[in-house]
Write a protein that holds these residues in place. Structure first.
Motif, PDB file in Angstrom:
ATOM      1  N   SER A  49     -64.013 -17.753  14.046  1.00 54.89           N
ATOM      2  CA  SER A  49     -63.422 -19.053  13.709  1.00 54.89           C
ATOM      3  C   SER A  49     -64.389 -19.749  12.756  1.00 54.89           C
ATOM      4  O   SER A  49     -65.473 -19.238  12.473  1.00 54.89           O
ATOM      5  N   ALA A  50     -64.016 -20.941  12.322  1.00 55.62           N
ATOM      6  CA  ALA A  50     -64.936 -21.766  11.531  1.00 55.62           C
ATOM      7  C   ALA A  50     -65.933 -22.419  12.485  1.00 55.62           C
ATOM      8  O   ALA A  50     -65.642 -22.562  13.672  1.00 55.62           O
ATOM      9  N   PRO A  51     -67.107 -22.835  11.983  1.00 55.87           N
ATOM     10  CA  PRO A  51     -68.062 -23.498  12.888  1.00 55.87           C
ATOM     11  C   PRO A  51     -67.422 -24.707  13.571  1.00 55.87           C
ATOM     12  O   PRO A  51     -66.797 -25.547  12.927  1.00 55.87           O
ATOM     13  N   THR A  59     -68.138 -32.985  14.509  1.00 61.34           N
ATOM     14  CA  THR A  59     -66.815 -32.706  13.926  1.00 61.34           C
ATOM     15  C   THR A  59     -66.726 -31.228  13.566  1.00 61.34           C
ATOM     16  O   THR A  59     -67.664 -30.653  13.006  1.00 61.34           O
ATOM     17  N   LYS A  60     -65.587 -30.615  13.879  1.00 60.38           N
ATOM     18  CA  LYS A  60     -65.374 -29.207  13.528  1.00 60.38           C
ATOM     19  C   LYS A  60     -65.260 -29.080  12.010  1.00 60.38           C
ATOM     20  O   LYS A  60     -64.655 -29.951  11.370  1.00 60.38           O
ATOM     21  N   VAL A  61     -65.757 -27.988  11.463  1.00 62.78           N
ATOM     22  CA  VAL A  61     -65.665 -27.783  10.014  1.00 62.78           C
ATOM     23  C   VAL A  61     -64.197 -27.819   9.545  1.00 62.78           C
ATOM     24  O   VAL A  61     -63.890 -28.374   8.489  1.00 62.78           O
ATOM     25  N   THR A  62     -63.285 -27.272  10.358  1.00 61.63           N
ATOM     26  CA  THR A  62     -61.861 -27.311   9.973  1.00 61.63           C
ATOM     27  C   THR A  62     -61.402 -28.751   9.752  1.00 61.63           C
ATOM     28  O   THR A  62     -60.709 -29.054   8.782  1.00 61.63           O
ATOM     29  N   ASP A  63     -61.800 -29.657  10.647  1.00 60.84           N
ATOM     30  CA  ASP A  63     -61.402 -31.062  10.489  1.00 60.84           C
ATOM     31  C   ASP A  63     -62.081 -31.689   9.276  1.00 60.84           C
ATOM     32  O   ASP A  63     -61.477 -32.503   8.571  1.00 60.84           O
ATOM     33  N   GLY A 196     -56.129 -23.493  16.158  1.00 60.80           N
ATOM     34  CA  GLY A 196     -56.581 -22.536  17.169  1.00 60.80           C
ATOM     35  C   GLY A 196     -56.107 -21.119  16.870  1.00 60.80           C
ATOM     36  O   GLY A 196     -56.227 -20.206  17.686  1.00 60.80           O
ATOM     37  N   GLY A 197     -55.583 -20.919  15.645  1.00 62.89           N
ATOM     38  CA  GLY A 197     -54.900 -19.670  15.320  1.00 62.89           C
ATOM     39  C   GLY A 197     -55.779 -18.443  15.119  1.00 62.89           C
ATOM     40  O   GLY A 197     -55.253 -17.342  14.957  1.00 62.89           O
ATOM     41  N   SER A 198     -57.092 -18.583  15.164  1.00 66.51           N
ATOM     42  CA  SER A 198     -57.926 -17.370  15.056  1.00 66.51           C
ATOM     43  C   SER A 198     -57.671 -16.436  16.236  1.00 66.51           C
ATOM     44  O   SER A 198     -57.830 -15.216  16.113  1.00 66.51           O
ATOM     45  N   ASP A 199     -57.268 -17.000  17.360  1.00 70.34           N
ATOM     46  CA  ASP A 199     -56.882 -16.178  18.518  1.00 70.34           C
ATOM     47  C   ASP A 199     -55.764 -15.216  18.148  1.00 70.34           C
ATOM     48  O   ASP A 199     -55.712 -14.088  18.628  1.00 70.34           O
TER      49      ASP A 199
END
Ligand code: ASP
Length: 451
Positions: A49-51, A59-63, A196-199
């Motif tokens: 996933s992204a960090p 904050t998540k990198v995706t956000d 959450g799509g890396s799953d």
């Protein structure tokens, strides 16, 4: 090297391993991930996933990417936000002493932002960059998901093309890193799965390479029998079936993206949820079916608050052909989907989400009066639903009896009962104020008393 996975009796040759954002949030986490992968040579295909967050207020990198792109799309200056994203990766590269520069990639991404390449493109760069970084750290090949995961013109996942291409491509690599979360459209633009799509990517990959096991590494040691915010230190679920998991996820137990189940389930591949911070923990094994007796009669309890019940009463309603359909038609016309619909003689209850129903309440009441001419309609709000789930319930007599006597002892008034035809779950409606007391009472009777 062949490895025996004694608990479910599978011989393992290839594992696909997916690491979530918190597992790759910092250099320290990368080191743990590296150790986990190197400890087992069957861990050949890795999906990052992204960090994610390094601490709870982070904050998540995706956000960060979404926020940065939204500025770019409005034509505003996004350089500060962009540099903050670059800094997240640079910190990991520096701390791991890697000889890697992502400058070129960042320039391409900047140009993409200015050229308004799309929100999906922006968000996907988190996984893309982390994939390059992780591949460099592990010494594995990097395979861009845009070249192997495909969507069709309508934006639906294209399983055929993907599986075919993945098999062809990965045959050339003994070990590789494939970033999660995104793929490409027929016009070569980037599209992501939902959050959450890396799953999902991990699951697709596992089925494409015929993996023996899909390990999904996160920051918890698997699924817990009950919500840890309600029950202190609940027991872990060791083995759960896909069906049980579906029932529990629907009621709010979230560890794995729901759509991640389908590809591996179809291929008969088990999923093992593992904890990057406690790699020795066995985690939870998710399987199609098992002869293993569950440790407890119930596999898990999950619940949600925020429901409303609309109780409709009318004398002799059973004799009226199409009554139920006309009731549901009113909800449908107002765009409200129902969650449950228990009924009795001359009564029918429709359970809906309070937040959705609230805005349409009066239209629905008027519609019901027009459509079915009820004797009375009465609305109850602040309802909580609890799902008690377990494959063990089918073969154990008296489960329902034990649940209701435990609730009665705890002075919880049961407002609704709905047992699924699979005998896999019992749904119980209680007042929101009784929610945690009810969960505790059920946990105590089935877990604490059985330990
Ligand atoms: N990074 C994406 C998200 O935050 C996808 C993922 O982590 O699976 O939703």
């Amino acid at each position: 090297m062949h490895q025996k996975l004694s608990r479910i009796g599978v011989t393992v040759v290839v594992k696909v391993v997916k690491f979530g954002g918190s597992s790759l949030a910092s250099a320290e986490q990368f080191i743990k991930v590296g150790n986990i992968i190197r400890a087992d040579e069957t861990r050949r295909y890795v999906v990052p996933s992204a960090p994610g967050k390094r601490f709870s207020a982070d904050t998540k990198v995706t956000d960060m990417l979404y926020q940065c792109y939204d500025l770019a799309a409005k034509g505003k200056d996004f350089s500060a936000e962009f540099e903050a994203i670059r800094a997240r990766y640079q910190e990991i590269i520096t701390e791991l002493s890697l000889h890697l520069s992502l400058d070129e990639q960042f320039e391409t991404i900047r140009a993409g932002f200015i050229g308004k390449a799309g929100r999906d493109y922006a968000a996907s760069r988190g996984e893309y960059l982390n994939g390059i970084l992780l591949a460099a750290y592990l010494g594995y090949a990097f395979v861009d998901a845009a070249d192997v995961i495909f969507f069709n013109e309508n934006g639906a996942y294209d399983a055929r093309k993907t599986v075919h291409t993945l098999r062809d491509t990965l045959a050339a690599y003994e070990r590789a890193v494939i970033p999660g979360f995104y793929g490409s459209m027929p016009n070569d633009t980037i599209k992501t799965f939902s959050r959450g799509g890396s799953d999902i990517t991990g699951s697709i990959l596992a089925s494409a390479v015929n993996a023996d096991l899909y390990e999904n590494w996160t920051d918890v040691s698997g699924f817990l029998i009950a919500d840890p915010r309600v029950i202190e230190n609940p027991e872990r679920i060791r083995v759960i079936t896909y069906k049980e998991l579906r029932e529990l996820s629907y009621m709010g137990a979230t560890v794995l993206h729901e759509d991640a189940i389908f590809p591996v389930r179809k291929a008969g591949i088990p999923i093992n949820i593992k904890n990057t911070n406690e790699p020795e923990d066995e985690g939870t094994m998710i399987v199609e079916s098992t002869s293993q007796k569950p440790l407890f009669t119930i596999t898990g309890i999950a619940g949600k608050t925020g429901f409303t019940v609309v109780n409709i009463e009318k004398d002799m309603m059973n004799a009226e052909l199409g009554f139920g359909r006309r009731v549901l038609e009113v909800f449908e016309k107002n765009g409200i989907s129902f969650e449950h619909m228990p009924s009795g003689i001359d009564t029918m209850s429709v359970i809906v989400h309070q937040s959705e129903f609230g805005t349409k309440e009066q239209e629905i009441l008027a519609g019901l009066h027009r459509n079915v001419h009820p004797d009375t309609i009465d609305i109850e709000t602040d309802l909580a639903l609890l799902a008690v789930v377990g494959r063990g319930m089918k073969s154990t007599r008296g489960t329902a009896g034990r649940i209701f006597s435990a609730l009665a002892h705890a002075h919880v008034n049961v407002k609704m009962i709905d047992q699924g035809s699979s005998e896999l779950n019992i749904i119980i409606g209680v007042s929101e104020s009784d929610f945690s007391t009810a969960m505790k009472a059920i946990y105590d009777i089935f877990v604490i008393h059985q330990l």
